[in-house]
Motif scaffolding. Structure first.
Motif, short mmCIF file in Angstrom:
data_model
loop_
_atom_site.label_atom_id
_atom_site.label_comp_id
_atom_site.label_asym_id
_atom_site.label_seq_id
_atom_site.Cartn_x
_atom_site.Cartn_y
_atom_site.Cartn_z
N VAL A 1 0.84 -1.20 0.00
CA VAL A 1 0.00 0.00 0.00
C VAL A 1 0.88 1.25 0.00
CG1 VAL A 1 -1.69 1.32 1.34
CG2 VAL A 1 -1.98 -1.15 1.04
N TRP A 2 1.99 1.21 0.73
CA TRP A 2 2.93 2.34 0.76
C TRP A 2 3.45 2.60 -0.66
CZ3 TRP A 2 8.25 2.39 -0.30
CH2 TRP A 2 8.91 3.58 0.01
N TYR A 3 3.82 1.55 -1.37
CA TYR A 3 4.28 1.71 -2.75
C TYR A 3 3.16 2.28 -3.62
CZ TYR A 3 9.00 -0.12 -3.23
OH TYR A 3 10.37 -0.29 -3.19
N THR B 1 0.84 4.28 -2.74
CA THR B 1 0.73 5.70 -2.42
C THR B 1 1.92 6.48 -2.95
OG1 THR B 1 -0.48 5.12 -0.41
CG2 THR B 1 0.43 7.33 -0.52
N LYS B 2 3.13 5.95 -2.79
CA LYS B 2 4.37 6.62 -3.17
C LYS B 2 4.59 6.58 -4.69
CE LYS B 2 9.35 6.05 -2.52
NZ LYS B 2 9.89 5.44 -3.72
N GLY B 3 4.19 5.48 -5.28
CA GLY B 3 4.43 5.25 -6.70
C GLY B 3 5.30 4.01 -6.87
N PHE B 4 4.86 3.11 -7.73
CA PHE B 4 5.61 1.88 -7.97
C PHE B 4 6.85 2.20 -8.80
CE2 PHE B 4 1.22 0.36 -7.38
CZ PHE B 4 1.44 -0.54 -6.34
N VAL C 1 0.66 -7.33 -7.49
CA VAL C 1 0.53 -7.84 -6.12
C VAL C 1 -0.46 -6.98 -5.34
CG1 VAL C 1 1.75 -8.15 -3.93
CG2 VAL C 1 2.77 -8.98 -6.04
N TYR C 2 -0.40 -5.67 -5.53
CA TYR C 2 -1.34 -4.77 -4.86
C TYR C 2 -2.78 -5.14 -5.23
CZ TYR C 2 -4.04 -0.58 -3.81
OH TYR C 2 -5.01 0.27 -3.35
N GLU C 3 -3.04 -5.31 -6.52
CA GLU C 3 -4.39 -5.66 -6.97
C GLU C 3 -4.82 -7.03 -6.44
OE1 GLU C 3 -6.56 -3.72 -8.54
OE2 GLU C 3 -5.13 -2.08 -8.75
N LEU C 4 -3.90 -7.98 -6.44
CA LEU C 4 -4.23 -9.32 -5.93
C LEU C 4 -4.57 -9.27 -4.45
CD1 LEU C 4 -1.47 -11.32 -7.80
CD2 LEU C 4 -3.94 -11.57 -8.13
#
Length: 77
Positions: A36-38, A40-43, A55-58
């Motif tokens: 979640v931090w990524y 917010t920060k940007g992948f 992974v975030y979506e999964l």
């Protein structure tokens, strides 16, 4: 509707975080707050960023077990 790329998911299942606090941990096993931090920060750019976004979506949809199952069914040579 787009179909998931089987090879991308197999590679995702076997990819470990290459740096940082969670270095060498499988991407699917990274803590949710870190993903979640990524988000917010940007992948990061490139393949790693695409994998982390996946992974975030999964995780958002409760589908982590899908990747864990792929890792068991399709071991890397």
């Amino acid at each position: 509707m787009l179909q998931p790329d089987k090879n991308f998911l197999i590679k995702l299942a076997h990819t470990k975080m290459p740096y940082g606090k969670y270095k060498d941990r499988y991407l699917i096993d990274l803590p949710e707050y870190y993903i979640v931090w990524y988000h917010t920060k940007g992948f990061p750019k490139g393949a790693l960023g695409m994998m982390l976004q996946t992974v975030y979506e999964l995780k958002l949809n409760g589908l982590e077990e899908l990747v864990r199952t792929i890792k068991l069914k399709y071991p890397l040579p």
